[in-house]
Design a protein around this motif. Structure first.
Motif, PDB file in Angstrom:
ATOM      1  N   SER A   1      71.530  56.146  38.887  1.00  0.00           N
ATOM      2  CA  SER A   1      71.750  55.633  40.238  1.00  0.00           C
ATOM      3  C   SER A   1      72.141  56.766  41.172  1.00  0.00           C
ATOM      4  CB  SER A   1      72.778  54.525  40.235  1.00  0.00           C
ATOM      5  OG  SER A   1      73.913  54.917  39.549  1.00  0.00           O
TER       6      SER A   1
ATOM      7  N   VAL B   1      65.875  50.932  41.275  1.00  0.00           N
ATOM      8  CA  VAL B   1      67.029  51.449  40.539  1.00  0.00           C
ATOM      9  C   VAL B   1      67.832  50.312  39.893  1.00  0.00           C
ATOM     10  CG1 VAL B   1      68.572  51.454  42.526  1.00  0.00           C
ATOM     11  CG2 VAL B   1      68.916  53.100  40.717  1.00  0.00           C
TER      12      VAL B   1
ATOM     13  N   VAL C   1      70.504  46.505  50.242  1.00  0.00           N
ATOM     14  CA  VAL C   1      70.124  46.294  48.848  1.00  0.00           C
ATOM     15  C   VAL C   1      69.910  47.629  48.141  1.00  0.00           C
ATOM     16  CG1 VAL C   1      68.389  45.259  47.369  1.00  0.00           C
ATOM     17  CG2 VAL C   1      69.117  44.067  49.403  1.00  0.00           C
ATOM     18  N   GLY C   2      69.224  48.557  48.814  1.00  0.00           N
ATOM     19  CA  GLY C   2      68.822  49.783  48.147  1.00  0.00           C
ATOM     20  C   GLY C   2      69.909  50.825  48.017  1.00  0.00           C
TER      21      GLY C   2
ATOM     22  N   SER D   1      63.357  51.392  46.797  1.00  0.00           N
ATOM     23  CA  SER D   1      64.798  51.580  46.630  1.00  0.00           C
ATOM     24  C   SER D   1      65.409  50.519  45.727  1.00  0.00           C
ATOM     25  CB  SER D   1      65.487  51.579  47.986  1.00  0.00           C
ATOM     26  OG  SER D   1      65.413  50.301  48.556  1.00  0.00           O
ATOM     27  N   ILE D   2      64.693  49.405  45.443  1.00  0.00           N
ATOM     28  CA  ILE D   2      65.305  48.432  44.539  1.00  0.00           C
ATOM     29  C   ILE D   2      64.901  48.660  43.094  1.00  0.00           C
ATOM     30  CG2 ILE D   2      65.612  46.635  46.266  1.00  0.00           C
ATOM     31  CD1 ILE D   2      63.193  45.277  45.250  1.00  0.00           C
TER      32      ILE D   2
ATOM     33  N   GLU E   1      66.197  59.659  47.117  1.00  0.00           N
ATOM     34  CA  GLU E   1      65.597  58.765  48.104  1.00  0.00           C
ATOM     35  C   GLU E   1      65.838  59.286  49.523  1.00  0.00           C
ATOM     36  OE1 GLU E   1      67.063  54.802  47.571  1.00  0.00           O
ATOM     37  OE2 GLU E   1      65.632  54.646  45.937  1.00  0.00           O
TER      38      GLU E   1
ATOM     39  N   VAL F   1      74.018  49.220  45.610  1.00  0.00           N
ATOM     40  CA  VAL F   1      73.936  49.984  44.364  1.00  0.00           C
ATOM     41  C   VAL F   1      75.273  50.666  44.096  1.00  0.00           C
ATOM     42  CG1 VAL F   1      72.834  51.926  43.246  1.00  0.00           C
ATOM     43  CG2 VAL F   1      71.461  50.335  44.528  1.00  0.00           C
TER      44      VAL F   1
ATOM     45  N   ILE G   1      66.929  45.486  53.494  1.00  0.00           N
ATOM     46  CA  ILE G   1      66.689  45.759  52.071  1.00  0.00           C
ATOM     47  C   ILE G   1      66.941  47.231  51.770  1.00  0.00           C
ATOM     48  CG2 ILE G   1      64.911  45.840  50.292  1.00  0.00           C
ATOM     49  CD1 ILE G   1      63.766  43.359  51.369  1.00  0.00           C
ATOM     50  N   MET G   2      66.451  48.103  52.658  1.00  0.00           N
ATOM     51  CA  MET G   2      66.546  49.537  52.395  1.00  0.00           C
ATOM     52  C   MET G   2      68.002  49.995  52.385  1.00  0.00           C
ATOM     53  SD  MET G   2      63.711  51.928  53.989  1.00  0.00           S
ATOM     54  CE  MET G   2      64.294  51.985  55.641  1.00  0.00           C
TER      55      MET G   2
ATOM     56  N   ILE H   1      69.479  57.670  44.290  1.00  0.00           N
ATOM     57  CA  ILE H   1      69.927  57.519  45.675  1.00  0.00           C
ATOM     58  C   ILE H   1      69.861  58.860  46.397  1.00  0.00           C
ATOM     59  CG2 ILE H   1      71.965  57.068  47.073  1.00  0.00           C
ATOM     60  CD1 ILE H   1      72.534  54.728  45.423  1.00  0.00           C
TER      61      ILE H   1
ATOM     62  N   LEU I   1      59.346  52.256  51.140  1.00  0.00           N
ATOM     63  CA  LEU I   1      60.715  52.780  50.995  1.00  0.00           C
ATOM     64  C   LEU I   1      61.658  51.678  50.521  1.00  0.00           C
ATOM     65  CD1 LEU I   1      61.074  55.041  54.140  1.00  0.00           C
ATOM     66  CD2 LEU I   1      61.045  55.769  51.777  1.00  0.00           C
ATOM     67  N   ALA I   2      61.498  50.462  51.090  1.00  0.00           N
ATOM     68  CA  ALA I   2      62.422  49.376  50.762  1.00  0.00           C
ATOM     69  C   ALA I   2      62.239  48.925  49.325  1.00  0.00           C
ATOM     70  CB  ALA I   2      62.209  48.203  51.720  1.00  0.00           C
ATOM     71  N   ILE I   3      60.983  48.653  48.935  1.00  0.00           N
ATOM     72  CA  ILE I   3      60.761  48.155  47.575  1.00  0.00           C
ATOM     73  C   ILE I   3      61.065  49.263  46.561  1.00  0.00           C
ATOM     74  CG2 ILE I   3      59.093  47.097  46.024  1.00  0.00           C
ATOM     75  CD1 ILE I   3      59.863  45.303  48.252  1.00  0.00           C
TER      76      ILE I   3
ATOM     77  N   ILE J   1      63.280  44.810  56.664  1.00  0.00           N
ATOM     78  CA  ILE J   1      63.061  45.913  55.740  1.00  0.00           C
ATOM     79  C   ILE J   1      64.261  46.853  55.756  1.00  0.00           C
ATOM     80  CG2 ILE J   1      61.582  47.867  55.255  1.00  0.00           C
ATOM     81  CD1 ILE J   1      59.252  46.204  56.153  1.00  0.00           C
TER      82      ILE J   1
ATOM     83  N   LEU K   1      57.623  51.619  55.573  1.00  0.00           N
ATOM     84  CA  LEU K   1      58.952  51.022  55.409  1.00  0.00           C
ATOM     85  C   LEU K   1      58.979  50.127  54.185  1.00  0.00           C
ATOM     86  CD1 LEU K   1      59.865  50.028  59.045  1.00  0.00           C
ATOM     87  CD2 LEU K   1      60.935  51.758  57.647  1.00  0.00           C
ATOM     88  N   TYR K   2      57.886  49.380  53.970  1.00  0.00           N
ATOM     89  CA  TYR K   2      57.795  48.506  52.803  1.00  0.00           C
ATOM     90  C   TYR K   2      57.916  49.331  51.524  1.00  0.00           C
ATOM     91  CZ  TYR K   2      55.581  45.475  49.348  1.00  0.00           C
ATOM     92  OH  TYR K   2      55.297  44.757  48.216  1.00  0.00           O
TER      93      TYR K   2
END
Lengths: 350, 211
Positions: A158, A135, B63-64, A132-133, A165, B68, B59-60, A162, A128-130, B56, A125-126
């Motif tokens: 973008s 972009v 934020v992600g 996704s930022i 992802e 966007v 954020i996913m 997306i 995937l989350a990091i 998480i 999950l970490y």
């Protein structure tokens, strides 16, 4: 052994010890990573050269081996140009936001058994989350440059990142199902046993074989997520020059460059951990270890360079079609197949 | 002061500052980016509460993905800042009323001990079990029907959104990828048999120097 050596240091430093120890480990990961990035650029130019029947860089140092150092020095001494109408602050925030996630994601990658900076249970999950930022760096750079080409590049990127992802996340769900864990070390350990591993042919027990369609989807989506050829409409030279980085120069450009190559190594590492057995040895009579992870990462990286030299660029609508109409349904169907397979008597995951 | 306490104050301070900047920033793109920062710090606070899955997921998802697209739209809008500021005093009473109601509601929740919130004790995780696993176990056992119902409602919403925005236009030019893939060499290429022609020797038509 290590603990016996560290205990007096720990006592001496007291409460500051965890901070310093973690910082030391971060440096131990980042310095080799940056060296690998430098030599990946060299290796890419060499391989592209050989595939084009050229020689590639061979002037600086023996066999051209000092070429990345020369490139780095050149970028370092170039002037950093700020366009007059650019957004002054965000223009410099963009490159930082591009490289920071690319480095932060290395925290959860296991290099060998127990060799991981943060062995957290929500590792996937970490990632995937990091991931996704990442972009944001591209979008902010494209907007802050106040240039049409840069903005077009940011918009394309973008949309593309997306879309892919979604495919990457869905592809990982099958991996999570068969390893029933979100911890990356546990995912690698889960690939260590099975019918073939007991026979001494461990490489047939890794996730790539039972999850073959998902493996293909993940690998190709990884290339699209990296904005690399043949999915490089984001920075297509013949259309929008360099996309979001067209206005950048010197070190601010170098940050984007470093981020792209650090991300390449990272995606290669993720493919190796999720599908190719991480640090596990392919055959029973050889020991496991970091060496095997390095070999797998190099092989995946070679694949990335190979397809860059081989395929023409995809058209924008073809990219969207491939992501949404081919990959997403394929991964969804395979989640169902894996679910039924796991619950049937034929299951190979116990 | 413990390190986590320090982190709490850090996240909370940055979050309050960025939330304030969301409504005071002159440039809408800056406002959206401050909102992203606020989300990020909220995720940090949730991590401190050991709700790592929610943090998480925040954020996913927000934020992600959501922000966007939001940023994307705001960047494309041609927003006139002067006109946006025009009706500030006119709309202030309504805005202030809504804000006051929200403050009262939040205070009600936060001072929950007067309203018997302590009758619902915090769920204590068994040692060694991750928050993600515990959440999943509850979602797919005790609350499986509400969970499935929520996903079906979301699916309906997706289809409805697609149908509302779908316009069938007659003059749209598109391509059929299956036709493109099915193309054979014989459809595009014709090989013509013809006798070989021999060029006249190395002079051009004007009789000049050899080519």
């Amino acid at each position: 052994m290590m603990n016996a050596f560290l205990a007096p240091v720990q006592q001496w430093l007291g409460p500051v010890f965890p901070l310093l120890w973690t910082l030391l480990k971060i440096v131990l990961i980042l310095v080799p990573l940056m060296l690998s990035v430098a030599y990946l650029t060299f290796w890419e130019r060499k391989i592209l050269g050989w595939m084009h029947v050229r020689i590639g860089p061979n002037r600086v140092g023996p066999w051209g081996l000092l070429q990345p150092i020369a490139d780095g020095l050149k970028l370092f001494f170039k002037e950093v140009i700020l366009p007059k109408v650019a957004d002054r602050k965000l223009y410099f925030v963009g490159p930082v936001l591009a490289i920071a996630p690319a480095l932060a994601m290395w925290a959860v990658i296991p290099f060998s058994d127990g060799w991981v900076l943060a062995n957290i249970d929500a590792g996937v999950l970490y990632l995937l989350a990091i991931g996704s930022i990442g972009v944001y760096g591209i979008i902010i750079a494209g907007w802050a440059s106040n240039s049409k080409y840069a903005f077009l590049g940011a918009m394309r990127s973008s949309a593309q990142m997306i879309s892919y992802e979604v495919a990457m996340g869905l592809a990982l769900i099958s991996v999570l199902m068969v390893s029933s864990s979100l911890n990356l070390s546990a995912i690698v350990h889960g690939q260590a046993h099975g019918y073939f591993a007991a026979q001494g042919m461990g490489f047939l027990s890794w996730n790539w074989l039972p999850l073959l369609p998902v493996f293909a989807v993940y690998l190709i989506s990884g290339v699209a997520e990296l904005n690399r050829a043949p999915f490089d409409v984001v920075e297509g030279e013949s259309e929008i020059v360099a996309g979001h980085m067209v206005e950048y120069s010197g070190m601010s450009f170098a940050m984007f460059f470093l981020a792209e190559y650090a991300n390449m190594i990272l995606v290669a590492a993720m493919v190796s951990v999720f599908f190719l057995g991480g640090w596990l040895s392919p055959v029973g009579f050889l020991p496991d270890g970091f060496f095997w992870l390095a070999v797998k990462i190099s092989a995946v990286l070679f694949f990335f360079l190979w397809i860059r030299a081989t395929f023409p660029r995809y058209r924008y609508d073809q990219i969207m079609r491939l992501g949404w109409k081919v990959f997403v349904p394929l991964t969804l169907v395979w989640i169902l197949v894996v679910g039924v397979w796991m619950m049937s008597p034929l299951t190979i995951w116990k | 002061m413990e390190f986590t306490t320090f982190l709490f104050y850090l996240f909370a301070a940055v979050m309050l500052f960025s939330a304030l900047r969301v409504i005071t920033a002159r440039n809408p793109v800056h406002a959206v980016l401050f909102l992203v920062l606020a989300f990020f710090n909220a995720a940090g606070l949730w991590l401190l509460l050991q709700a790592e899955f929610l943090a998480i997921a925040l954020i996913m998802v927000y934020v992600g993905a959501v922000m966007v697209l939001f940023l994307f739209v705001v960047m494309m809008l041609d927003i006139n800042i002067e006109r946006l500021r025009h009706g500030f005093w006119e709309h202030l009473p309504l805005g202030a009323t809504i804000g006051a109601i929200m403050v009262v509601e939040m205070a009600t929740v936060l001072t929950g001990k007067y309203f018997g919130l302590s009758n619902f004790p915090a769920h204590v995780l068994p040692v060694g079990e991750s928050n993600t696993k515990a959440l999943a176990r509850i979602l797919f056992t005790d609350y499986v029907y509400p969970f499935e119902l929520a996903s079906v409602i979301l699916l309906v919403a997706i289809i409805a959104a697609v149908m509302l925005t779908l316009r069938q236009r007659k003059d749209t030019k598109g391509m059929r990828p299956s036709d493109q893939v099915a193309v054979k060499r014989s459809d595009r290429l014709r090989i013509v048999a013809m006798a070989s022609e021999s060029e006249s020797p190395a002079t051009d038509s004007k009789g000049g120097a050899p080519l």
